[in-house]
Enzyme design. Sequence first.
Site, PDB file in Angstrom:
ATOM      1  N   TYR A  22       0.841  -1.188   0.000  1.00 16.25           N
ATOM      2  CA  TYR A  22       0.000   0.000   0.000  1.00 16.25           C
ATOM      3  C   TYR A  22       0.878   1.240   0.000  1.00 16.25           C
ATOM      4  O   TYR A  22       1.892   1.301   0.700  1.00 16.25           O
ATOM      5  CB  TYR A  22      -0.887   0.034   1.246  1.00 16.25           C
ATOM      6  CG  TYR A  22      -2.008  -0.991   1.236  1.00 16.25           C
ATOM      7  CD1 TYR A  22      -2.617  -1.379   0.046  1.00 16.25           C
ATOM      8  CD2 TYR A  22      -2.463  -1.548   2.425  1.00 16.25           C
ATOM      9  CE1 TYR A  22      -3.652  -2.300   0.048  1.00 16.25           C
ATOM     10  CE2 TYR A  22      -3.502  -2.467   2.439  1.00 16.25           C
ATOM     11  CZ  TYR A  22      -4.088  -2.845   1.244  1.00 16.25           C
ATOM     12  OH  TYR A  22      -5.116  -3.750   1.247  1.00 16.25           O
ATOM     13  N   HIS A 181     -11.636   4.298   5.678  1.00 18.51           N
ATOM     14  CA  HIS A 181     -10.514   3.388   5.476  1.00 18.51           C
ATOM     15  C   HIS A 181     -10.199   2.547   6.710  1.00 18.51           C
ATOM     16  O   HIS A 181      -9.211   1.809   6.710  1.00 18.51           O
ATOM     17  CB  HIS A 181      -9.279   4.162   5.016  1.00 18.51           C
ATOM     18  CG  HIS A 181      -9.403   4.637   3.589  1.00 18.51           C
ATOM     19  ND1 HIS A 181      -9.835   5.899   3.270  1.00 18.51           N
ATOM     20  CD2 HIS A 181      -9.195   3.998   2.420  1.00 18.51           C
ATOM     21  CE1 HIS A 181      -9.867   6.013   1.950  1.00 18.51           C
ATOM     22  NE2 HIS A 181      -9.493   4.890   1.405  1.00 18.51           N
ATOM     23  N   ARG A 211      -5.214   6.864  -9.247  1.00 22.26           N
ATOM     24  CA  ARG A 211      -4.503   5.741  -8.668  1.00 22.26           C
ATOM     25  C   ARG A 211      -5.227   4.471  -9.095  1.00 22.26           C
ATOM     26  O   ARG A 211      -6.358   4.534  -9.570  1.00 22.26           O
ATOM     27  CB  ARG A 211      -4.420   5.825  -7.141  1.00 22.26           C
ATOM     28  CG  ARG A 211      -5.762   5.726  -6.433  1.00 22.26           C
ATOM     29  CD  ARG A 211      -5.599   5.804  -4.918  1.00 22.26           C
ATOM     30  NE  ARG A 211      -4.900   4.663  -4.377  1.00 22.26           N
ATOM     31  CZ  ARG A 211      -5.489   3.554  -3.937  1.00 22.26           C
ATOM     32  NH1 ARG A 211      -6.805   3.435  -3.958  1.00 22.26           N
ATOM     33  NH2 ARG A 211      -4.785   2.550  -3.450  1.00 22.26           N
ATOM     34  N   ASN A 213      -6.420   0.569  -7.819  1.00 24.07           N
ATOM     35  CA  ASN A 213      -6.563  -0.392  -6.741  1.00 24.07           C
ATOM     36  C   ASN A 213      -6.937  -1.729  -7.376  1.00 24.07           C
ATOM     37  O   ASN A 213      -7.571  -1.760  -8.419  1.00 24.07           O
ATOM     38  CB  ASN A 213      -7.656   0.052  -5.771  1.00 24.07           C
ATOM     39  CG  ASN A 213      -7.593  -0.753  -4.502  1.00 24.07           C
ATOM     40  OD1 ASN A 213      -6.585  -0.741  -3.810  1.00 24.07           O
ATOM     41  ND2 ASN A 213      -8.667  -1.478  -4.200  1.00 24.07           N
ATOM     42  N   GLU A 253      -9.652  -1.116 -10.155  1.00 22.06           N
ATOM     43  CA  GLU A 253     -10.347   0.158 -10.149  1.00 22.06           C
ATOM     44  C   GLU A 253      -9.368   1.252 -10.522  1.00 22.06           C
ATOM     45  O   GLU A 253      -8.349   1.420  -9.859  1.00 22.06           O
ATOM     46  CB  GLU A 253     -10.897   0.446  -8.748  1.00 22.06           C
ATOM     47  CG  GLU A 253     -11.905  -0.575  -8.287  1.00 22.06           C
ATOM     48  CD  GLU A 253     -12.350  -0.356  -6.847  1.00 22.06           C
ATOM     49  OE1 GLU A 253     -13.305  -1.015  -6.430  1.00 22.06           O
ATOM     50  OE2 GLU A 253     -11.732   0.478  -6.145  1.00 22.06           O
ATOM     51  N   TYR A 304      -7.122  -9.345   3.683  1.00 19.40           N
ATOM     52  CA  TYR A 304      -8.080  -8.282   3.369  1.00 19.40           C
ATOM     53  C   TYR A 304      -8.640  -8.463   1.963  1.00 19.40           C
ATOM     54  O   TYR A 304      -9.817  -8.236   1.710  1.00 19.40           O
ATOM     55  CB  TYR A 304      -7.410  -6.911   3.501  1.00 19.40           C
ATOM     56  CG  TYR A 304      -8.322  -5.749   3.166  1.00 19.40           C
ATOM     57  CD1 TYR A 304      -9.290  -5.321   4.075  1.00 19.40           C
ATOM     58  CD2 TYR A 304      -8.231  -5.100   1.947  1.00 19.40           C
ATOM     59  CE1 TYR A 304     -10.138  -4.267   3.769  1.00 19.40           C
ATOM     60  CE2 TYR A 304      -9.067  -4.044   1.629  1.00 19.40           C
ATOM     61  CZ  TYR A 304     -10.021  -3.630   2.545  1.00 19.40           C
ATOM     62  OH  TYR A 304     -10.851  -2.589   2.234  1.00 19.40           O
ATOM     63  N   LYS A 305      -7.805  -8.883   1.041  1.00 12.54           N
ATOM     64  CA  LYS A 305      -8.247  -9.048  -0.330  1.00 12.54           C
ATOM     65  C   LYS A 305      -8.908 -10.405  -0.560  1.00 12.54           C
ATOM     66  O   LYS A 305      -9.300 -10.718  -1.687  1.00 12.54           O
ATOM     67  CB  LYS A 305      -7.057  -8.869  -1.290  1.00 12.54           C
ATOM     68  CG  LYS A 305      -6.563  -7.414  -1.363  1.00 12.54           C
ATOM     69  CD  LYS A 305      -5.452  -7.261  -2.377  1.00 12.54           C
ATOM     70  CE  LYS A 305      -4.852  -5.864  -2.387  1.00 12.54           C
ATOM     71  NZ  LYS A 305      -5.736  -4.846  -3.002  1.00 12.54           N
TER      72      LYS A 305
HETATM   73  C1  HEM Z   1      -5.231   8.864  -2.861  1.00 12.65           C
HETATM   74  C2  HEM Z   1      -6.300   8.494  -2.263  1.00 12.65           C
HETATM   75  C3  HEM Z   1      -6.594   7.125  -1.719  1.00 12.65           C
HETATM   76  C4  HEM Z   1      -5.758   6.101  -1.340  1.00 12.65           C
HETATM   77  C5  HEM Z   1      -4.241   6.077  -1.373  1.00 12.65           C
HETATM   78  C6  HEM Z   1      -6.607   5.020  -0.903  1.00 12.65           C
HETATM   79  C7  HEM Z   1      -6.146   3.801  -0.454  1.00 12.65           C
HETATM   80  C8  HEM Z   1      -6.931   2.708  -0.203  1.00 12.65           C
HETATM   81  C9  HEM Z   1      -6.445   1.360   0.015  1.00 12.65           C
HETATM   82  C10 HEM Z   1      -4.980   0.953   0.025  1.00 12.65           C
HETATM   83  C11 HEM Z   1      -7.520   0.558   0.207  1.00 12.65           C
HETATM   84  C12 HEM Z   1      -7.484  -0.955   0.404  1.00 12.65           C
HETATM   85  C13 HEM Z   1      -7.880  -1.567  -0.910  1.00 12.65           C
HETATM   86  C14 HEM Z   1      -7.558  -3.019  -1.157  1.00 12.65           C
HETATM   87  O1  HEM Z   1      -6.537  -3.550  -0.692  1.00 12.65           O
HETATM   88  O2  HEM Z   1      -8.324  -3.661  -1.908  1.00 12.65           O
HETATM   89  C15 HEM Z   1      -8.694   1.393   0.126  1.00 12.65           C
HETATM   90  C16 HEM Z   1      -9.988   0.969   0.296  1.00 12.65           C
HETATM   91  C17 HEM Z   1     -11.082   1.783   0.233  1.00 12.65           C
HETATM   92  N1  HEM Z   1     -11.116   3.129  -0.129  1.00 12.65           N
HETATM   93 FE1  HEM Z   1      -9.515   4.282  -0.511  1.00 12.65          FE
HETATM   94  N2  HEM Z   1      -7.917   5.394  -0.999  1.00 12.65           N
HETATM   95  C18 HEM Z   1      -7.947   6.676  -1.499  1.00 12.65           C
HETATM   96  C19 HEM Z   1      -9.051   7.440  -1.752  1.00 12.65           C
HETATM   97  C20 HEM Z   1     -10.335   7.071  -1.423  1.00 12.65           C
HETATM   98  C21 HEM Z   1     -11.465   7.960  -1.500  1.00 12.65           C
HETATM   99  C22 HEM Z   1     -11.446   9.419  -1.946  1.00 12.65           C
HETATM  100  C23 HEM Z   1     -12.529   7.246  -1.098  1.00 12.65           C
HETATM  101  C24 HEM Z   1     -13.906   7.836  -1.023  1.00 12.65           C
HETATM  102  C25 HEM Z   1     -14.960   7.267  -0.615  1.00 12.65           C
HETATM  103  C26 HEM Z   1     -12.073   5.898  -0.784  1.00 12.65           C
HETATM  104  C27 HEM Z   1     -12.862   4.830  -0.360  1.00 12.65           C
HETATM  105  C28 HEM Z   1     -12.398   3.570  -0.084  1.00 12.65           C
HETATM  106  C29 HEM Z   1     -13.259   2.492   0.337  1.00 12.65           C
HETATM  107  C30 HEM Z   1     -14.772   2.564   0.526  1.00 12.65           C
HETATM  108  C31 HEM Z   1     -12.445   1.370   0.533  1.00 12.65           C
HETATM  109  C32 HEM Z   1     -12.886  -0.015   1.015  1.00 12.65           C
HETATM  110  C33 HEM Z   1     -12.819  -0.033   2.511  1.00 12.65           C
HETATM  111  C34 HEM Z   1     -13.508  -1.246   3.098  1.00 12.65           C
HETATM  112  O3  HEM Z   1     -12.935  -2.336   3.071  1.00 12.65           O
HETATM  113  O4  HEM Z   1     -14.629  -1.059   3.611  1.00 12.65           O
HETATM  114  N3  HEM Z   1     -10.730   5.835  -0.990  1.00 12.65           N
HETATM  115  N4  HEM Z   1      -8.309   2.687  -0.122  1.00 12.65           N
END
Ligand code: HEM
Lengths: 326, 313
Positions: A22, A181, A211, A213, A253, A304-305
Site C-alpha cells: 500500500y 478506510h 490511482r 486499486n 479500479e 483483506y483481499k
Molecule cells: C489517494 C487516495 C486514496 C488512497 C491512497 C486510498 C487507499 C486505499 C487502500 C490501500 C484501500 C485498500 C484496498 C484493497 O486492498 O483492496 C482502500 C480501500 C477503500 N477506499 Fe480508498 N484510498 C484513497 C481514496 C479514497 C477515496 C477518496 C474514497 C472515497 C470514498 C475511498 C474509499 C475507499 C473504500 C470505501 C475502501 C474499502 C474499505 C472497506 O474495506 O470497507 N478511498 N483505499
Amino acid sequence: MTPDEARLSRFPWPFTGDAYRYSANVEPAPKLRRTPVGAWGGAVLDVDADYEAELSERAAVLARDPARHVELPHMRAATWDALVWGLRELAATHPETMSLAGAGRHLVWSNHRLGLTQGFRLGEEDTLPMAPLRFLASQIQEDVVLLDQREGQLFADAGCVTFASNWSMAFDLGMSFREIHGPVPHDLADGAIPRAEQFLMRLQPGEVFRRINWTSTAGHRLDTALDSYHEWGPSRRALATGDLAAVFHMRNEVQHLVRLPESGAIMFLIRTYLLPLGEICRVPEWRRQFAAVLRTLPEDILQYKGLTALRPRILAVLEAEPVEAA
Amino acid sequence: MIAGPGLPLVVDAVLDVAPDIRAFVLRHPSGDPLPSFVPGSHLPVFCGEGRINSYSLTGESGAPETYAISVHHRRDGRGGSTFMHALRVGDRLACGLPRSAFAPVASARHHLMIAGGIGITPFLSHLRAARRWGRSASLLFAVREGAPVPHAAELDALCGDLRVLRGRAAMTAAVEAALVDQPLGTHLYVCGPEAMIDDVLERAARAGWPAERCHAERFGAVLPPGAPFEAILRRTGRRIAVPAEASLLDAVEAAGIPWPSLCRQGVCGECRMEGVEGTILHRDHYLSPAEREAGNCLMPCVSRGAGLITLDL
Ligand code: HEM
Ligand code: FES
C-alpha cells in the site's frame, strides 16, 4: 475483436514491479500508459465498448435499490459542479458523439451514443429528470463519490455508487476519510492513508490525479456492493469448486481524484475493470508479475483481499507452464 | 506554494471603486470563458521583477467571461500595487490559475463574515455563492471614518444582513456582540489587516469558538517557488543548475538521467534519493522526522538544496 480481447487490450495493469505494498500511489492524469497488449489511461472518463451495457446495469441496480445514490443536503452545489465538470469532460473527450452547449446557466447536453438530448438550468433541480449526481452517473461508466472538505478532514457526503467492491455507499455516507478506510489493514502504520488525505486536501481546482486499486471477483460481476451481498456472496463459492482460470477475475479500479472548480469538493471517480485469470495468462509478462506479487504479498493484505486460501491455486494456474520472456 | 500553470489575461476595464482602490476587469485574449473558481479564491498576478501578488477574485465564479480584482494602492508596499495601478485597458498581464485557500464551508448553519477595508474582496464571491445556494450569511464591515464604502452597491444587493462599522470601537463592540450570538454550527471568516485578524481570532477563541470553525485570509505575496541551487553528480562529476521555477527532479530529468517518480508532489515515496550530501531543504510529506534528521535522503520532486548539494548519481 471479441469482448474479452477488447477488455484485455484496455486493461489497466496495476503492477509496476514484482512486489506490491500500500502507498499513496497517485499520479497526474490523464496520461496514456502502454501495456504489452495495448494501452489505457488516455482519458479521465473512459467510454468503451461496454458503455451501453454498463449504464443499463447501473440503471437496473438503482431501480432495485435507490439507496445506492445518497447525498447530504449541503452537497447540492457540489453535485451540480460534478455534473457540469463531468459533462464538459465527456464532450471534450468525445466531440464526435457528445456535446455540452449553451450560454450562462442554461445548458444543453447531447449524447448521440445514448440518443439523448437534455436541456437544463444550473442549480434548478426540476429542469432535470433526476438528481444532478444521478444524471451524471447515467452518462459515465464510473461510480462517483463527492467529498466535502472541512475542519481539516474529508467527508464522503454524497455518492452514486452501484459497482462498489464489497462496501456500501449508503453505509459510508457522512463518514470521514479515516473512518472509511478503517477496515484497511497494514496501513496506518505505513501512513499511506493519512498521507493520501493530506495530499487530497491540498489539491487545487483543475488538478486531476489517479490511482489504481486491485482486488478480485468471482465471475464478470460489477455489482459486488455490501448492499447486495446476499445476491453475489454465494457465487464466491465457485472460486473453491469451479475452473479458476474462468471464474477468478482480477478486479481493477482506476480511481480519479478531481478538485471540482466551483464548489471545491473532491470528486472521487471509480471505474471498475474485470479480467479473468485465463486472460491474464495470455500475457506472459503479466502472468509472471502477478505470480511474483502474490508470492511476496504480506499476510494481512492477502487476508483483506480474500486471497489467503486461493493463493496456492492461483499460483498453480499462473505457473502451470513455463513462461517465456515477453 | 507555487503559482502553478500560467494564464495570460488582458485588462478589459479599469475603474476606481474608492480612493486608492482600483478594480480591474480581466479577460482571456481569445475571449474564451475563464476557469471557474471556488469562492474566496485568489488570482496570482506577476507584478514585474519576479514578484507574485495574489488578489481575491470578486466576480462570478462559474465559467465567467471575465475575472474582477480590486487593488489597494500601498505607496509603502513592495511595489506590486504601484505596478497594478499603472495598468491601462488593453495591457497584458501574466497570471496563474485561481487558487483556493479561503473557501466557504458548505455544511455551515450560518456564515459570519468579518471584513476590514480591502479585506472585503474575498467576501464578494462568498456572498454570491451564499445567495445562489440559499446559504445564510451576515457581514460586519469595518471602514475608516469618513472613507467611502468600497463595493457598496454590490454589497447591498448581495447581502441582506450587512453592517458597516466606522472606527475601531464600533467594530470591536459589534464583533464582541456577534461572537456570542450565533446559531450553533456557524463558521467565522475574517479578512483584513493582520492586527484586525489576530484581534478577531483571539476574541473568538476567548468566546469558546473551536479553531476549526474560524477561517482567516491573510494578505501577502505567494511564496516564491524556491531559491536556485546547484547539484553535483558524484559519479560523473557533472554539475547541474536547478532554477527557482524547476524542481530537482525536473533538472535531473532535463540532464538526461531517468529517475522514478509518480505523484511529483512529495507524497507517494517513489522518487526517494539516497546518499545526498549538503544542506537539504525538505518540502515533502513523505519522510519521517528521523529520516530527515539523518540528512542523507530527499524527495527530489519537491525538496531542494541550499547552495550546492551532492547527489549519488
Ligand atoms: C489517494 C487516495 C486514496 C488512497 C491512497 C486510498 C487507499 C486505499 C487502500 C490501500 C484501500 C485498500 C484496498 C484493497 O486492498 O483492496 C482502500 C480501500 C477503500 N477506499 Fe480508498 N484510498 C484513497 C481514496 C479514497 C477515496 C477518496 C474514497 C472515497 C470514498 C475511498 C474509499 C475507499 C473504500 C470505501 C475502501 C474499502 C474499505 C472497506 O474495506 O470497507 N478511498 N483505499
Ligand atoms: S514523485 Fe512522489 S514523492 Fe516524489
